[in-house]
Write an enzyme that holds these catalytic residues in place. Structure first.
Site: not given
Length: 241
Positions: A53, A140
């Site tokens: 991860d 983002y």
């Protein structure tokens, strides 16, 4: 020689892994979802799946150690990001930090943790959001802006090590994740409104990655190869015209 793909369980990352399998001796398929990584690896000869991860401490070291056990890295692709759609006024600090951690921080830790072969090619999957401030995507947008600087800085600093660092910048690509988000019917309708009348395919993004990984791109570093079907060129439109 080895290719390593982070996000290999996704649509674009999986396509990159399959493409690079044609150019390299083995592929390390990395994803936080081990089952997804294994599905991609099962489609490739000489592939290994690894669960990791990008948001976890030690991510770069974990992937780097696994890669080093297989062989020197000829190509590394970072194809993961975190995106939350929300007005900036409602965006939490945790969400913003996660976008940065999964995006530019994860990419840097991944690239830094590898043992490169001579002439290695490192490639980040970027986004039009690096330069286009789309609404409701502050985290983002910011993460891809920072990722762009990671690419440029590493290309500069690591040139004397013979490492080339580039980005592939997709437009709107039809992936399983996009279909889950929008639904197949709405996604298809949106595709018909794009400049080429359709969405891009993951394989088209992967083809650009394959080129940047090849000897034909041996003098390309610090570049951003856009694969968007003219979407970015069509964004500037006068209202009412």
């Amino acid at each position: 020689m080895l290719a390593v793909v982070v996000g290999a369980g996704g649509g674009i990352g999986g396509a990159c892994a399959r493409t690079l399998a044609q150019q390299y001796d083995a592929v390390l398929c990395v994803d936080r979802d081990l089952a997804a990584a294994r599905r991609t690896a099962a489609e490739i000869d000489r592939a290994v799946a690894l669960a990791a991860d990008a948001g976890e401490v030690g991510f770069g070291r974990l992937v780097g150690d696994a890669a080093a056990a297989i062989g020197p890295v000829g190509c590394a692709v970072y194809a993961v990001a975190y995106e939350e759609h929300a007005p900036a006024v409602d965006l939490s600090r945790e969400s913003l930090l996660r976008s940065l951690l999964i995006g530019p921080v994860g990419a840097f830790e991944f690239f830094r943790g590898l043992t490169p072969a001579p002439g290695a090619s490192y490639i980040a999957i970027g986004s039009l959001h690096e330069t286009q401030p789309f609404a409701n995507c502050l985290g983002y947008n910011a993460a891809h802006g920072a990722l762009g600087q990671v690419v440029r800085t590493l290309a500069h600093e690591w040139a004397d090590r013979g490492i080339r660092v580039n980005a592939v910048v997709p437009g709107w690509i039809a992936t399983p994740g996009e279909e889950d988000l929008y639904g197949a019917e709405q996604l298809a309708a949106a595709g018909r409104l794009l400049p080429l009348g359709r969405h891009g395919r993951p394989e088209e993004v992967a083809a650009a990655v394959g080129f940047l990984a090849s000897e034909a791109a041996g003098y390309i570093s610090g570049s951003f190869l856009t694969v968007d079907g003219a979407l970015s060129s069509s964004l500037a439109q006068l209202r009412g015209v």
